[in-house]
Design an enzyme around this catalytic site. Structure first.
Site, PDB file in Angstrom:
ATOM      1  N   MET A 143       0.850  -1.192   0.000  1.00 36.87           N
ATOM      2  CA  MET A 143       0.000   0.000   0.000  1.00 36.87           C
ATOM      3  C   MET A 143       0.891   1.249   0.000  1.00 36.87           C
ATOM      4  O   MET A 143       0.457   2.340   0.382  1.00 36.87           O
ATOM      5  CB  MET A 143      -0.931  -0.010   1.210  1.00 36.87           C
ATOM      6  CG  MET A 143      -1.888  -1.202   1.168  1.00 36.87           C
ATOM      7  SD  MET A 143      -3.430  -0.955   2.086  1.00 36.87           S
ATOM      8  CE  MET A 143      -2.831  -0.679   3.727  1.00 36.87           C
ATOM      9  N   GLY A 144       2.161   1.088  -0.407  1.00 33.65           N
ATOM     10  CA  GLY A 144       3.067   2.232  -0.491  1.00 33.65           C
ATOM     11  C   GLY A 144       3.611   2.630   0.862  1.00 33.65           C
ATOM     12  O   GLY A 144       3.588   1.846   1.809  1.00 33.65           O
ATOM     13  N   GLY A 199      11.268  -2.776   5.572  1.00 34.76           N
ATOM     14  CA  GLY A 199      10.571  -4.074   5.559  1.00 34.76           C
ATOM     15  C   GLY A 199      10.065  -4.401   4.157  1.00 34.76           C
ATOM     16  O   GLY A 199      10.211  -5.536   3.678  1.00 34.76           O
ATOM     17  N   HIS A 200       9.478  -3.404   3.484  1.00 35.49           N
ATOM     18  CA  HIS A 200       9.009  -3.638   2.107  1.00 35.49           C
ATOM     19  C   HIS A 200      10.194  -3.931   1.179  1.00 35.49           C
ATOM     20  O   HIS A 200      10.106  -4.786   0.290  1.00 35.49           O
ATOM     21  CB  HIS A 200       8.302  -2.395   1.561  1.00 35.49           C
ATOM     22  CG  HIS A 200       7.032  -2.031   2.259  1.00 35.49           C
ATOM     23  ND1 HIS A 200       6.923  -0.944   3.084  1.00 35.49           N
ATOM     24  CD2 HIS A 200       5.806  -2.614   2.247  1.00 35.49           C
ATOM     25  CE1 HIS A 200       5.679  -0.860   3.541  1.00 35.49           C
ATOM     26  NE2 HIS A 200       4.989  -1.867   3.056  1.00 35.49           N
TER      27      HIS A 200
HETATM   28  O1  PAF Z   1      -0.099  -5.741   3.626  1.00 33.17           O
HETATM   29  C1  PAF Z   1      -0.507  -4.835   2.882  1.00 33.17           C
HETATM   30  O2  PAF Z   1       0.172  -3.834   2.635  1.00 33.17           O
HETATM   31  C2  PAF Z   1      -1.901  -4.956   2.280  1.00 33.17           C
HETATM   32  O3  PAF Z   1      -2.785  -5.559   3.157  1.00 33.17           O
HETATM   33  C3  PAF Z   1      -1.899  -5.655   0.909  1.00 33.17           C
HETATM   34  C4  PAF Z   1      -1.429  -7.100   1.025  1.00 33.17           C
HETATM   35  C5  PAF Z   1      -1.002  -4.904  -0.044  1.00 33.17           C
HETATM   36  C6  PAF Z   1      -3.317  -5.680   0.339  1.00 33.17           C
HETATM   37  O4  PAF Z   1      -3.801  -4.384   0.173  1.00 33.17           O
END
Ligand code: PAF
Length: 290
Positions: free
Chosen positions: A36-37, A42-43
């Site tokens: 979700m940006g 972590g991302h």
């Molecule tokens: O974990 C997230 O950021 C959200 O729940 C996801 C998996 C992108 C779904 O919108």
């Protein structure tokens, strides 16, 4: 000189299908990292894991309204697209999918067909956030259908979400391999989360109590302590640290059903949720045999 590195941004479905088709023709394995940006380390760890497992990585950035409750932070959820694109370009991501809500829900949220994983979606976070996991399962299923990835990578920080997604993939026979990645933490142990941005430095220190209690509880379980006693003590200590605990629960990893005394310690996961002011935090710890 452009002030940012070039990166392919796809917003429309035909363009996405075309990109995917080209990768198929080149026999490239494609990994999707749904987000979700407001990307943090972590991302980026998820992206690096995706790059290890695939030839091409596409990251989706979409703040999904279907997974937010009426009184939740949809409007204030941090949106930092320029910085996110820069970070993904630096990692050499192949494409970023940034759909509009018109692309994702063309007939509107209320008219949208949805995916719901029963039982798992109603417990723990699902009790406090009815409809949340329906929103997650629906968007992830749609993203899988839109991107058609070979692999998809998710963080274990959202442990229940990961279990919901794995169950959906199994139940609907989706041809996607789901990979879970260990939680990235601050030095204090606090799990990295976009919502940590809502916390003051002092609150961040207090919030570290959640992970400390998860570790303490894991140690107690490995030493043979009783499940209810461990849960109750942890709830008390989290409250004493100034947080408002929502749940602290020892569950079976396989289906998140409540742990039983006879379960082996290494088949368990401890999940916790607590609030600090208006910020709700979650974390978990898989229990390893000592
Ligand atoms: O974990 C997230 O950021 C959200 O729940 C996801 C998996 C992108 C779904 O919108």
């Amino acid at each position: 000189m452009p002030d940012h590195l070039p990166i392919l941004q796809i917003t429309a479905l035909p363009e996405l299908r075309n990109w995917r088709q080209q990768r198929r023709q080149q026999q490239k394995k494609v990994a999707l990292v749904p987000t979700m940006g407001n990307l943090h380390s972590g991302h980026l760890k998820l992206v690096r894991k995706a790059q290890q497992h695939a030839d091409a990585v596409i990251v989706s950035i979409y703040v999904n309204p279907m997974q937010f409750g009426a009184n939740e932070d949809l409007d204030s959820y941090p949106r930092t697209l320029a910085a996110d694109m820069q970070a993904l370009a630096e990692l050499g991501v192949d494409a970023v999918f940034t759909p509009s809500t018109g692309t994702i829900y063309p007939r509107g949220l209320n008219a949208q067909t949805y995916v719901e994983v029963p039982q798992l979606s109603d417990m723990l976070c699902g009790e406090k956030r009815p409809g949340h996991f329906r929103g997650v399962a629906t968007i992830v299923c749609k993203l899988f259908n839109m991107v058609q990835p070979d692999i998809a990578v998710f963080g274990k920080k959202d442990y229940q979400q990961l279990r919901v997604i794995r169950t959906m993939v199994e139940d609907l026979s989706l041809a996607v391999e789901v990979i879970g990645v260990d939680t990235e933490r601050e030095a204090s142990g606090l799990a990295k989360s976009s919502r940590n941005g809502y916390l003051s430095d002092q609150q961040k220190q207090a919030a570290a109590a959640i992970y400390q209690q998860l570790q303490t509880a894991a140690g107690q379980l490995q030493n043979g302590a009783g499940i209810t006693q461990v849960e109750q003590e942890a709830l008390g200590r989290i409250a004493a640290a100034g947080l408002e605990p929502e749940y602290f629960s020892i569950r079976r990893q396989a289906d998140l059903s409540p742990a039983q005394a006879e379960d082996a310690a290494d088949s368990l996961v401890i999940l916790a949720a607590a609030s600090l002011g208006t910020t709700r935090l979650i974390d978990n710890l898989e229990v390893d045999r000592a």
